[in-house]
Design an enzyme around this catalytic site. Structure first.
Site, short mmCIF file in Angstrom:
data_model
loop_
_atom_site.label_atom_id
_atom_site.label_comp_id
_atom_site.label_asym_id
_atom_site.label_seq_id
_atom_site.Cartn_x
_atom_site.Cartn_y
_atom_site.Cartn_z
CB THR A 135 -0.90 -0.01 1.26
OG1 THR A 135 -1.52 1.26 1.40
CG2 THR A 135 -0.10 -0.28 2.53
CG ASP A 136 -1.16 5.00 -0.88
OD1 ASP A 136 -1.67 4.40 0.09
OD2 ASP A 136 -1.79 5.84 -1.56
CD GLU A 137 -3.28 3.56 4.56
OE1 GLU A 137 -3.06 3.43 5.77
OE2 GLU A 137 -4.42 3.62 4.08
CE1 TYR A 184 -3.38 -2.60 5.79
CE2 TYR A 184 -3.18 -0.26 5.29
CZ TYR A 184 -3.29 -1.58 4.87
OH TYR A 184 -3.30 -1.87 3.52
CE LYS A 188 -0.07 -4.57 2.98
NZ LYS A 188 -0.51 -5.89 2.44
P1 NAD Z 1 -9.90 -7.13 2.28
O1 NAD Z 1 -9.89 -6.85 3.75
O2 NAD Z 1 -11.12 -6.81 1.48
O3 NAD Z 1 -9.59 -8.68 2.03
C1 NAD Z 1 -8.59 -9.36 2.74
C2 NAD Z 1 -8.76 -10.85 2.48
O4 NAD Z 1 -7.70 -11.56 3.17
C3 NAD Z 1 -10.08 -11.44 3.01
O5 NAD Z 1 -10.66 -12.27 2.03
C4 NAD Z 1 -9.66 -12.23 4.23
O6 NAD Z 1 -10.50 -13.34 4.51
C5 NAD Z 1 -8.26 -12.66 3.86
N1 NAD Z 1 -7.42 -12.95 5.03
C6 NAD Z 1 -7.26 -12.17 6.13
N2 NAD Z 1 -6.45 -12.79 7.01
C7 NAD Z 1 -6.08 -13.97 6.45
C8 NAD Z 1 -5.25 -15.03 6.87
N3 NAD Z 1 -4.64 -15.02 8.05
N4 NAD Z 1 -5.08 -16.08 6.04
C9 NAD Z 1 -5.72 -16.13 4.83
N5 NAD Z 1 -6.53 -15.16 4.39
C10 NAD Z 1 -6.71 -14.09 5.20
O7 NAD Z 1 -8.61 -6.40 1.70
P2 NAD Z 1 -8.41 -5.60 0.32
O8 NAD Z 1 -8.87 -4.22 0.48
O9 NAD Z 1 -8.90 -6.43 -0.80
O10 NAD Z 1 -6.81 -5.55 0.27
C11 NAD Z 1 -6.07 -6.64 -0.26
C12 NAD Z 1 -4.59 -6.33 -0.16
O11 NAD Z 1 -4.31 -5.14 -0.89
C13 NAD Z 1 -4.11 -6.10 1.26
O12 NAD Z 1 -2.83 -6.66 1.37
C14 NAD Z 1 -4.03 -4.58 1.38
O13 NAD Z 1 -3.06 -4.19 2.31
C15 NAD Z 1 -3.66 -4.20 -0.03
N6 NAD Z 1 -4.10 -2.85 -0.49
C16 NAD Z 1 -5.42 -2.48 -0.36
C17 NAD Z 1 -5.83 -1.24 -0.87
C18 NAD Z 1 -7.28 -0.79 -0.78
O14 NAD Z 1 -7.58 0.35 -1.13
N7 NAD Z 1 -8.21 -1.62 -0.35
C19 NAD Z 1 -4.91 -0.40 -1.49
C20 NAD Z 1 -3.57 -0.81 -1.59
C21 NAD Z 1 -3.19 -2.05 -1.10
O1 DAU Z 2 -4.13 4.04 0.56
C1 DAU Z 2 -4.37 2.67 0.45
C2 DAU Z 2 -5.19 2.20 1.62
O2 DAU Z 2 -6.52 2.68 1.41
C3 DAU Z 2 -5.20 0.68 1.82
O3 DAU Z 2 -3.90 0.26 2.12
C4 DAU Z 2 -6.15 0.28 2.94
O4 DAU Z 2 -6.22 -1.12 3.04
C5 DAU Z 2 -7.52 0.85 2.63
O5 DAU Z 2 -8.40 0.57 3.70
C6 DAU Z 2 -7.46 2.37 2.40
O6 DAU Z 2 -7.14 3.06 3.63
P1 DAU Z 2 -7.87 4.43 4.05
O7 DAU Z 2 -7.75 4.58 5.51
O8 DAU Z 2 -7.44 5.56 3.19
O9 DAU Z 2 -9.40 4.04 3.60
P2 DAU Z 2 -10.80 4.29 4.30
O10 DAU Z 2 -11.84 3.92 3.30
O11 DAU Z 2 -10.89 3.67 5.65
O12 DAU Z 2 -10.83 5.87 4.50
C7 DAU Z 2 -10.69 6.76 3.42
C8 DAU Z 2 -10.67 8.17 3.99
O13 DAU Z 2 -11.99 8.46 4.51
C9 DAU Z 2 -9.72 8.34 5.16
O14 DAU Z 2 -9.15 9.63 5.12
C10 DAU Z 2 -10.63 8.23 6.39
C11 DAU Z 2 -11.96 8.77 5.90
N1 DAU Z 2 -13.17 8.15 6.52
C12 DAU Z 2 -13.27 6.80 6.51
C13 DAU Z 2 -14.38 6.18 7.07
C14 DAU Z 2 -14.48 4.68 7.09
C15 DAU Z 2 -14.18 8.96 7.03
O15 DAU Z 2 -14.10 10.20 6.99
N2 DAU Z 2 -15.28 8.33 7.59
C16 DAU Z 2 -15.40 6.98 7.65
O16 DAU Z 2 -16.43 6.48 8.20
#
Ligand code: NAD
Ligand code: DAU
Length: 378
Positions: A135-137, A184, A188
């Site tokens: 992730t970019d975080e 988190y 990562k």
């Molecule tokens: P998500 O939470 O929707 O899905 C995570 C999946 O991993 C689920 O299906 C869960 O059951 C599985 N999982 C969790 N713990 C496990 C374990 N111990 N063993 C096997 N499976 C397990 O997550 P997402 O948003 O799809 O993110 C997927 C990946 O991409 C993550 O590594 C996250 O850090 C990364 N990522 C997410 C975003 C985003 O915006 N969502 C952006 C950049 C990177």
């Molecule tokens: O940048 C990549 C990341 O993006 C991934 O690595 C993470 O897995 C993914 O969850 C996401 O993280 P964020 O914290 O940016 O996503 P989230 O949807 O939780 O929040 C987006 C923005 O909105 C953040 O600034 C927090 C704000 N927010 C979020 C929620 C859930 C609110 O203001 N209210 C809310 O209820």
């Protein structure tokens, strides 16, 4: 060419899009989805491909080293695309241990299992690939030096056509120093370091990519966009953290999956690639786009749901701005997203409104307890 590929976390949001793309695009590959099915894993995300002959689902925990080794051996796995993780920042603030366990120890157990199997083969690491999705975080937070937004110096086809802003002059590069702030992102970052260490120490062919915020179908409604769509539908308050001024760079999830496909096949070993859309939005502005789109599609008058906006206590340690520079991926591998933001958000909102049963299945029971716990005292 035949390949046996494990995709971890394939029942989650991004993982399900990656599994779908690989299963449909590569009939000669055997795609093995390894997922523990935590609260975030949902096999309904893959209902359309579950009976394909080149697809297998295995319920397993990546922290279970013996099981990972057994699976990698049994299926003679030559590629791993690792997405399984705990992914929600707010949950990591309440329960950091689970994040360290899954994201750090889980990644390590998978790396070690791949190492043991691949090193036992005559050809060793030749033709193998361990691709870790990050992730970019991990890069920390950027300053908001242009709070009103300036014309962005860079674009991709994912950039918004109406709203083309950058909120600062700096962007995250592949060389930007890691500086994670939340449990988190710290977990990562740690897992990314382990992946790189397995390349540098043992010669494992690894790749790491760092992507910005994804949006699209099948995202669990703890994340901003699906949570807000669901709350608007139920006329519930829309909890905006702080002043709503934090900035995120949004990319349509299918375009992330397409980047993963490209990088898995064409990316250089030991490299890092940033993935993002040059599509920065302040939270409050993207929230207004979501509200406007939901109201229009539900046939509500314009502005009907604005009254639901509720400013609540900020997230602890809330990172101000993320902005990914993805020019390396564009230049070196020719990646271009397929969807412009306006098209992507319209598709996304429509999908959630058309798939209310999917949402209703998730938002009963356990989710209600989560929601109360996370939001009642904000
Ligand atoms: P998500 O939470 O929707 O899905 C995570 C999946 O991993 C689920 O299906 C869960 O059951 C599985 N999982 C969790 N713990 C496990 C374990 N111990 N063993 C096997 N499976 C397990 O997550 P997402 O948003 O799809 O993110 C997927 C990946 O991409 C993550 O590594 C996250 O850090 C990364 N990522 C997410 C975003 C985003 O915006 N969502 C952006 C950049 C990177
Ligand atoms: O940048 C990549 C990341 O993006 C991934 O690595 C993470 O897995 C993914 O969850 C996401 O993280 P964020 O914290 O940016 O996503 P989230 O949807 O939780 O929040 C987006 C923005 O909105 C953040 O600034 C927090 C704000 N927010 C979020 C929620 C859930 C609110 O203001 N209210 C809310 O209820």
């Amino acid at each position: 060419m035949k390949r046996n590929i494990i995709i971890t976390g394939g029942a989650g949001f991004i993982g399900s899009h990656v599994v779908r793309l690989f299963v449909n695009k590569y009939p000669d590959y055997h795609i093995i989805n390894v997922d523990k099915l935590t609260y975030a894993g949902n096999l309904a995300n893959l209902a359309d491909i579950e009976n394909k002959p080149n697809y297998t689902f295995i319920k397993a925990d990546i922290c279970d080293f013996d099981r990972m080794l057994e699976l990698i051996r049994q299926h003679n796995v030559d590629g791993i695309i690792h997405l399984a993780a705990e992914s929600h920042v707010d949950r990591s603030i309440k329960d950091p241990f689970t994040f360290a366990k899954t994201n750090v120890m889980g990644t390590l157990s998978l790396l070690q299992a791949a190492k043991v199997h691949w090193e036992s083969l005559p050809e060793k690491y030749e033709g193998k690939r361990f691709y870790h999705i990050s992730t970019d975080e991990v890069y920390g937070a950027l300053e908001l030096t242009n709070p009103e937004g300036i014309e962005s110096p860079f674009t991709t086809t994912a950039s918004s056509k109406e709203h083309h802003h950058a909120y600062g002059s700096e962007f995250f590069l592949e060389t930007t120093k890691y500086n994670p702030h939340s449990p988190y992102s710290a977990s990562k970052a740690s897992s990314d370091h382990f992946v790189r260490a397995y390349h540098d120490t043992y010669g494992m062919p690894t790749i790491v990519t760092n992507c910005s915020n994804n949006y699209g179908p099948y995202q669990f409604p703890e994340k901003l966009i699906p949570l807000f769509i669901n709350n608007i539908r139920h006329r519930k308050p829309l909890p905006v953290y702080g002043k709503g001024e934090n900035v995120r760079d949004w990319l349509y999830v299918v375009d992330h999956a397409r980047a993963i496909d490209l990088i898995f096949h064409k990316g250089n070993v030991a490299e890092t690639y940033n993935i993002g859309g040059f599509n920065e939005w302040k939270n409050i502005d993207i929230i207004k786009v979501v509200i406007r789109t939901v109201d229009r599609l539900l046939g509500n008058p314009e502005g009907h749901s604005d009254e639901l906006i509720t400013y609540v206590t900020d997230r602890a340690g809330h990172d101000l701005r993320y902005a990914i520079d993805s020019r390396k991926l564009q230049k070196e591998l020719g990646w271009e997203p397929s969807l412009q933001f306006e098209e992507g958000i319209e598709k996304t909102v429509r999908w959630y409104l058309d798939n209310q049963a999917w949402m209703d299945n998730i938002t009963s029971g356990e989710y209600e307890r989560y929601y109360d716990d996370m939001y009642k005292n904000r």
